[in-house]
Enzyme design. Structure first.
Site, short mmCIF file in Angstrom:
data_model
loop_
_atom_site.label_atom_id
_atom_site.label_comp_id
_atom_site.label_asym_id
_atom_site.label_seq_id
_atom_site.Cartn_x
_atom_site.Cartn_y
_atom_site.Cartn_z
N LYS A 92 0.83 -1.20 0.00
CA LYS A 92 0.00 0.00 0.00
C LYS A 92 0.87 1.26 0.00
CE LYS A 92 -3.84 1.80 2.88
NZ LYS A 92 -4.60 1.50 4.12
N SER A 117 -9.54 -0.51 8.09
CA SER A 117 -8.98 -0.38 6.74
C SER A 117 -8.43 -1.67 6.14
CB SER A 117 -7.90 0.69 6.71
OG SER A 117 -8.48 1.98 6.85
N SER A 141 -9.41 1.85 4.04
CA SER A 141 -8.58 2.58 3.10
C SER A 141 -7.70 1.69 2.22
CB SER A 141 -7.68 3.56 3.87
OG SER A 141 -6.77 2.89 4.73
#
Length: 476
Positions: free
Chosen positions: A82, A181, A157
């Site tokens: 990420k 997330s 997220s």
């Protein structure tokens, strides 16, 4: 074996085959990179293609194996990272145009741990601005789509991570979780994950200019999203490896002591003032029956102080966020993000001053009550999302949108506030007016007992099946 089959295989199968020499790491990574380049233009899950460097690393792994160098447990397994975590030589953008040139000088512990285990990073995945939405969209990289269809959000997220792994872009995806997330994208995309407990996975970004707030440190954790539960079991021992840069890491082995007799599981459908969708209720029933048939003793029991812990925890987090992150959000966040944050502040009024410190201290009270509860019930089966996956950008639609996406997620951020591990696993493929969608349940466990959660998730997966099989049969 064809590239088509290789990118569809689990991390467990790929690692077994590359370590045994049945297939080369180069072939495995080539298949994953090819898949990424074929489907990512539609999904926008990966925002930095590292395919060329991945191929070079894969060839190096093959050469090392040929020389007799010991292989790691994730030898040749393609993974994604990420973009809010440091990877040397690449920008840690966190979804912000202001950070597009913030090149990391060193790897974060999670990146080091995955690569030491033999994993190969093929790309970096999308996140919302500041990684602070249960949606994945930002002005720098754009919006990520859900592989189940454009009519549903990929979550956030770590939405890029969830969409990527379910689309066959890598067998494992790194993500992180401060309020849901890891679990939102897993649930939205039909993947599996376990949010590790506090201190379980070492965390730090070498590029950071200051230490994070105390609640951010206490609530945020690193982890992985996978297509199958056995891939969680394979990868967890690697990601929890210690790193001296995290002074509060807990260096415990992945597997804890055995529990005498059948494991007791508390079961709840209590959703307080929020509605529970009938299909989500059915998913919970399926999960309960799967655990019962697997030998668990499942008993209805309401967990202590859940609603209060959720509200207190998120309001305390908002108090810290407004004070420490607020100026940066105003200065560098988009107009849309600032409007969402204004709604966060309305729905979760931030604590201030002495009350903020008192509510941060009260975290121990909630954690203690849950510790006592988990002493009786080592696992708790709960809802996660109370409704099927929301539509894209739902959190931009004012008070109702934020309430549906985040306000109702009381079983999510409460676990972060108390630092408890929590897994998310699909328990139903629902046929809804908008089409087929996976629905997930949550399993909370004792502190530092991610292994118990993974075992229970596997019992549910054995009953329900792997959602990626349904998704990939439909084609992307």
């Amino acid at each position: 074996m064809s590239d088509l089959l290789l990118w569809r295989l689990s991390a467990s199968d790929l690692a077994r085959m590359t370590r045994a020499g049945e297939v080369s790491a180069e072939a495995v990574v080539a298949a994953a990179v090819g898949r990424m380049r074929a489907v990512n233009p539609r999904l926008n899950a990966v925002v930095k293609d590292l395919g060329d460097s991945a191929m070079e690393r894969a060839r190096g792994l093959d050469a090392a194996r040929a020389r007799g160098v010991a292989t790691g447990p994730l030898h040749g397994v393609p993974v994604t990272i990420k973009v809010n975590v440091d990877q040397a030589g690449h920008a840690t953008t966190n979804g912000l145009p202001a950070l597009k040139d913030a090149i990391a000088s060193a790897d974060a512990p999670i990146v080091d741990n995955l690569q030491r285990a033999g994993a190969v990073v093929i790309g970096r995945t999308n996140t919302p601005e500041f990684s602070f939405r249960a949606e994945t969209d930002n002005p720098l990289h754009g919006r990520t789509s859900n592989p189940w269809g454009d009519h549903v959000s990929p979550g956030g997220s770590s939405g890029g991570a969830g969409a990527a792994v379910m689309a066959g872009i890598g067998a494992l995806a790194h993500g992180n979780d401060i309020g849901g997330s890891l679990r939102f994208p897993a649930a939205a995309n039909g993947a599996v994950t376990v949010k590790p407990g506090l201190g379980r996975v070492p965390a730090w970004n070498p590029s950071q200019k200051a230490e994070r707030g105390m609640l951010a440190q206490a609530m945020s954790v690193q982890g992985v999203i996978a297509r199958t539960v056995r891939d969680l079991r394979l990868s967890m021992p690697a990601v929890i490896s210690p790193d001296p840069r995290d002074p509060f890491h807990v260096p415990l082995p992945y597997e804890g002591p055995s529990i005498d007799g059948p494991i007791r599981v508390a079961f709840t459908k209590e959703t307080y003032e929020f509605d529970l969708h009938p299909e989500v209720s059915a998913a919970l029933d399926t999960a309960r029956q799967a655990l019962t048939d697997a030998g668990y003793v499942v008993e209805e029991s309401e967990p202590p102080l859940l609603r209060e812990a959720a509200s207190t925890g998120f309001r305390a987090l908002m108090g810290e966020v407004r004070l420490l992150m607020g100026p940066d959000v105003r200065a560098h966040g988009s107009e849309l993000l600032n409007a969402i944050f204004d709604e966060y502040y309305r729905q979760f009024p931030p604590f201030e001053g002495a009350e903020q410190l008192q509510m941060m201290a009260k975290r121990s009270h909630y954690a203690r009550q849950w510790s006592l509860f988990l002493d009786k019930y080592p696992l708790v089966l709960t809802p996660f999302m109370l409704q099927p996956t929301y539509r894209p950008l739902r959190d931009t639609e004012g008070a109702e949108g934020v309430r549906e996406v985040l306000g109702s997620a009381i079983y999510s951020y409460s676990m972060n506030f108390m630092g408890l591990p929590a897994g998310c696993v699909p328990a139903r493929l629902a046929r809804l007016p908008q089409g087929e969608l996976p629905l997930s349940v949550q399993i909370v466990g004792r502190r530092w007992r991610e292994d118990l959660i993974v075992n229970a998730c596997e019992a549910i997966e054995a009953r329900v099946g792997v959602m990626a099989d349904h998704l990939l049969r439909r084609g992307l």
